[in-house]
Enzyme design. Structure first.
Site, short mmCIF file in Angstrom:
data_model
loop_
_atom_site.label_atom_id
_atom_site.label_comp_id
_atom_site.label_asym_id
_atom_site.label_seq_id
_atom_site.Cartn_x
_atom_site.Cartn_y
_atom_site.Cartn_z
CG LEU A 58 -2.01 -1.04 1.25
CD1 LEU A 58 -2.68 -1.10 2.61
CD2 LEU A 58 -3.04 -0.72 0.17
N GLY A 59 2.08 1.10 0.50
CA GLY A 59 2.96 2.27 0.55
C GLY A 59 4.00 2.09 1.62
CE LYS B 131 3.65 2.40 9.82
NZ LYS B 131 3.12 3.53 10.60
N GLY C 273 5.58 3.37 5.20
CA GLY C 273 5.50 4.22 6.40
C GLY C 273 6.93 4.70 6.63
CE LYS C 274 7.55 8.10 11.85
NZ LYS C 274 6.18 8.67 11.65
CG PHE C 275 11.11 3.49 11.18
CD1 PHE C 275 10.30 4.46 11.75
CD2 PHE C 275 12.48 3.68 11.14
CE1 PHE C 275 10.86 5.59 12.31
CE2 PHE C 275 13.05 4.81 11.70
CZ PHE C 275 12.24 5.77 12.30
CG ASP D 282 3.83 14.01 13.12
OD1 ASP D 282 4.33 12.96 12.69
OD2 ASP D 282 3.99 15.13 12.58
CG HIS E 281 7.82 -1.70 2.22
ND1 HIS E 281 9.12 -1.79 2.63
CD2 HIS E 281 7.85 -1.12 0.99
CE1 HIS E 281 9.92 -1.31 1.68
NE2 HIS E 281 9.18 -0.90 0.67
C1 LIG Z 1 0.07 7.36 8.10
C2 LIG Z 1 0.87 6.37 7.34
O1 LIG Z 1 1.51 5.52 7.90
N1 LIG Z 1 0.86 6.48 5.98
C3 LIG Z 1 1.70 5.63 5.18
C4 LIG Z 1 1.16 4.26 5.01
C5 LIG Z 1 1.00 3.92 3.57
C6 LIG Z 1 -0.17 2.98 3.47
N2 LIG Z 1 -0.81 2.98 4.77
C7 LIG Z 1 -2.17 2.61 4.96
C8 LIG Z 1 -2.68 2.21 6.22
CL1 LIG Z 1 -1.63 2.16 7.59
C9 LIG Z 1 -4.02 1.87 6.38
N3 LIG Z 1 -4.88 1.89 5.34
C10 LIG Z 1 -4.43 2.28 4.12
N4 LIG Z 1 -5.09 2.38 2.95
C11 LIG Z 1 -4.18 2.77 2.02
C12 LIG Z 1 -4.54 3.00 0.64
C13 LIG Z 1 -5.75 2.71 0.08
N5 LIG Z 1 -5.67 3.06 -1.22
C14 LIG Z 1 -6.71 2.93 -2.22
N6 LIG Z 1 -4.46 3.54 -1.51
C15 LIG Z 1 -3.74 3.50 -0.36
C16 LIG Z 1 -2.33 3.96 -0.28
N7 LIG Z 1 -2.95 2.94 2.56
C17 LIG Z 1 -3.10 2.63 3.88
C18 LIG Z 1 -0.25 4.04 5.59
#
Ligand SMILES: CC(=O)NC[C@@H]1CCN(c2c(Cl)cnc3[nH]c(-c4cn(C)nc4C)nc23)C1
Length: 278
Positions: A21-22, A44, A24-26, A138, A28
């Site tokens: 999904l992306g 996470k 985080g700081k430390f 934050d 994936h």
């Molecule tokens: C606050 C934080 O930790 N942000 C960075 C993390 C990246 C994905 N994380 C998600 C977290 Cl921790 C929870 N739910 C999410 N949903 C998504 C997401 C959904 N779509 C369609 N696109 C995305 C991207 N991402 C998350 C959080």
């Protein structure tokens, strides 16, 4: 059908791992499904080695301790955690509509109705946190996610602190605390009011109020509360009034969160449901 996810001694085998999904700081974050409940979650993954290098283990422990005890529709749930030899895994609520900052980049800035709806829901979430002696510290677009109905979810309590135990761990009793120490612990909660004011400005103008090329200039603009409202986009005077009452240098003079919810701009613009339907 997903039944309620119940916290137990999880291992990685309890989850089917999906797409990333992306970051985080430390580590994936992955889409995942807990097999027993069929519940979709965000997993996470943090590397112990990285956490040790950056000495943030205590911060992570606090993040887990705090976020796992918070229950509010505008706060991302932390269902639990587990670890193996090399990694720590946080089992988090999945926010289906992703990251708010991407939405803000796409729209450039939000309408007053959308901004007010978001600010009202964040004020309610912060009132809930402060009621539990938790301050987030934050609040910014990167730490906000969007739920299935378009509602905001505060995520990433990595910088949050439990003001209460800071008093308790201080020296057992308050008696020996100097005024400034008692004062600072008391006023910490108002840092979130300032951040909410910065966020409100950025929702309406697409840029934060004290932005500058050099860090030293941003620092000076914050310390002087050098707050100016650009001519474009045209923003109502009630919106400017609310922002001006939150971005006040003296923390005890900032508009309390319950007064934010009663402010005319919020009353006239925010959706009662807390959900903005575009
Ligand atoms: C606050 C934080 O930790 N942000 C960075 C993390 C990246 C994905 N994380 C998600 C977290 Cl921790 C929870 N739910 C999410 N949903 C998504 C997401 C959904 N779509 C369609 N696109 C995305 C991207 N991402 C998350 C959080």
């Amino acid at each position: 059908e997903a039944s309620a996810i119940e916290k137990r001694r999880w291992t990685l085998n309890d989850f089917d791992i999906g797409k990333p999904l992306g970051r985080g700081k430390f580590g994936h974050v992955y889409l995942a499904r807990e097999k027993r409940s069929n519940q979709i979650v965000a997993l996470k993954v943090l590397f112990k080695s990285q956490l040790q290098q950056s000495q943030v283990e205590h911060q992570l422990r606090r993040e887990v301790e705090i976020q796992s005890h918070l229950r509010h529709s505008n706060i991302l749930r932390l269902y639990g955690y587990f670890y193996d030899q090399k990694r720590i895994y946080l089992v988090l609520e999945y926010a289906p509509k992703g990251e708010l900052y991407k939405e803000l980049q796409k729209c450039k800035y939000f309408s007053e109705r959308r901004a007010a709806t978001y600010i009202a829901s964040l004020a309610r979430a912060l009132i809930y946190c402060h009621g539990k002696h938790v301050i987030h510290r934050d609040i910014k677009p990167e730490n906000l996610l969007i739920g299935a109905q378009g509602e905001l979810k505060i995520a990433d309590f990595g910088w949050s602190v439990h003001t209460f135990n800071r008093r308790r761990t201080m020296c057992g009793t308050l008696d020996y605390l100097s005024p400034e120490m008692v004062e600072s612990v008391e006023h910490d909660a108002s840092v979130d009011i300032w951040s909410l004011g910065v966020l409100c400005y950025e929702f309406l103008y697409g840029v934060p109020p004290f932005e500058a090329k050099e860090h030293s200039d941003t620092y000076r603009r914050i310390m002087q509360v050098d707050l100016t409202f650009p001519p474009r986009p045209i923003i109502s005077s009630t919106a400017k009034d609310l922002i001006s009452q939150m971005l006040v240098k003296e923390c005890s003079q900032r508009l309390p969160l319950h007064k934010v919810l009663e402010h005319p701009w919020i009353v006239q613009n925010s959706e009662p449901s807390g959900v903005y339907k575009s």
